[in-house]
Design an enzyme around this catalytic site. Structure first.
Site: not given
Ligand SMILES: Nc1ncnc2c1ncn2[C@@H]1O[C@H](COP(=O)(O)OP(=O)(O)OP(=O)(O)O)[C@@H](O)[C@H]1O
Ligand SMILES: C[C@H](N)[C@H](N)CCCCCC(=O)O
Ligand SMILES: [Mg+2]
Length: 232
Positions: A38, A119
């Site tokens: 991430k 997102g």
């Protein structure tokens, strides 16, 4: 063969982490060395005296490669909001090079680095680059997670267009049934199948326990092999 890919979504909260974790679980079960990354995470919770990010933890739990947090998530931000704004609040600037360098180190240790974006595809990361630029700089095939709810057709088609406009390969897409009450569920899926022009890697139904291994049962990742071969 390496199976590295960049996972994006039609929005925030659409199932990217669930699907990325399911992919990691599936690759690990098939004997590959799989690790989740991430690059930018926004949102820390204090759990048992330690600041933790849920996405980073879930990705780590689903993979099978031990790697330092600094590589799995080079940019951890406190506030659960748009990353460039969270960074501004902390007086830091998100830089592209540290993210690329961390990815390169992970890619040396794994057959599958599953990079979860933040997102949707065009979320700003700094004044001069966004999440799409990161995907381009990584040069990875992209997997699009479509959160199945009203509005997802437009979001999915715009995202596919944006991915291809940057010369990236849309290696496949996954539907995640985030709204169990979605009307005309099958017809919506059929619309996406007809228009996305990329392999459907699976549809994760609305799960009472949305866990990686359970979601993995609904994926068939074989179609990714041909794209991975192209990207290798
Ligand atoms: N198929 C599903 N069935 C049940 N719950 C789901 C499903 N897909 C996603 N969810 C739930 O929806 C929420 C958002 O999913 P997830 O965290 O994977 O989204 P995300 O796209 O990674 O979000 P973010 O942008 O914050 O990274 C989670 O609580 C997750 O468990
Ligand atoms: C905090 C949240 N869970 C995500 N990680 C960040 C989503 C940023 C979305 C920005 C936007 O498109 O408005
Ligand atoms: Mg996530």
């Amino acid at each position: 063969m390496t199976m590295h890919c960049f996972v994006t979504g039609t929005d925030t909260g659409v199932g990217k982490t669930l699907v990325s974790s399911a992919m990691l679980s599936s690759f690990a079960a098939s004997g590959l060395r799989a690790v989740g990354m991430k690059p930018v995470a926004a949102g820390l919770d204090l759990i048992d005296g330690t600041w933790r990010n849920d996405d980073v933890e879930r990705l780590q739990a689903a993979g099978n490669v031990e790697a330092p947090l600094a590589l799995r998530c080079p940019c951890l931000l406190r506030a659960p909001m748009a990353p460039h704004l969270a960074a501004q609040d902390e007086g830091v600037r998100i830089g592209l090079q540290p993210l690329l360098s961390a990815y390169a180190q992970l890619a040396r240790q794994a057959d599958a680095v599953i990079v979860e974006g933040v997102g949707g595809f065009r979320v700003p990361l700094a004044d001069d680059f966004d999440s799409a630029d990161l995907a381009v700089a990584l040069g990875l095939p992209v997997v699009l997670v479509v959160g199945l709810r009203l509005g997802c057709l437009n979001h999915a088609l715009l995202t596919a267009e944006a991915i291809r406009a940057r010369g990236l390969v849309l290696a496949g897409w996954v539907g995640s049934a985030i709204d169990p009450r979605m009307l005309a569920f099958d017809d919506n899926l059929q619309t996406l199948r007809a228009r996305l022009d990329a392999p459907l890697l699976g549809v994760v139904p609305h799960l009472a326990s949305p866990e990686a291994a359970l979601a993995a049962r609904h994926l068939d990742l074989r179609a990714l092999r041909s794209t991975a071969a192209l990207a290798a």
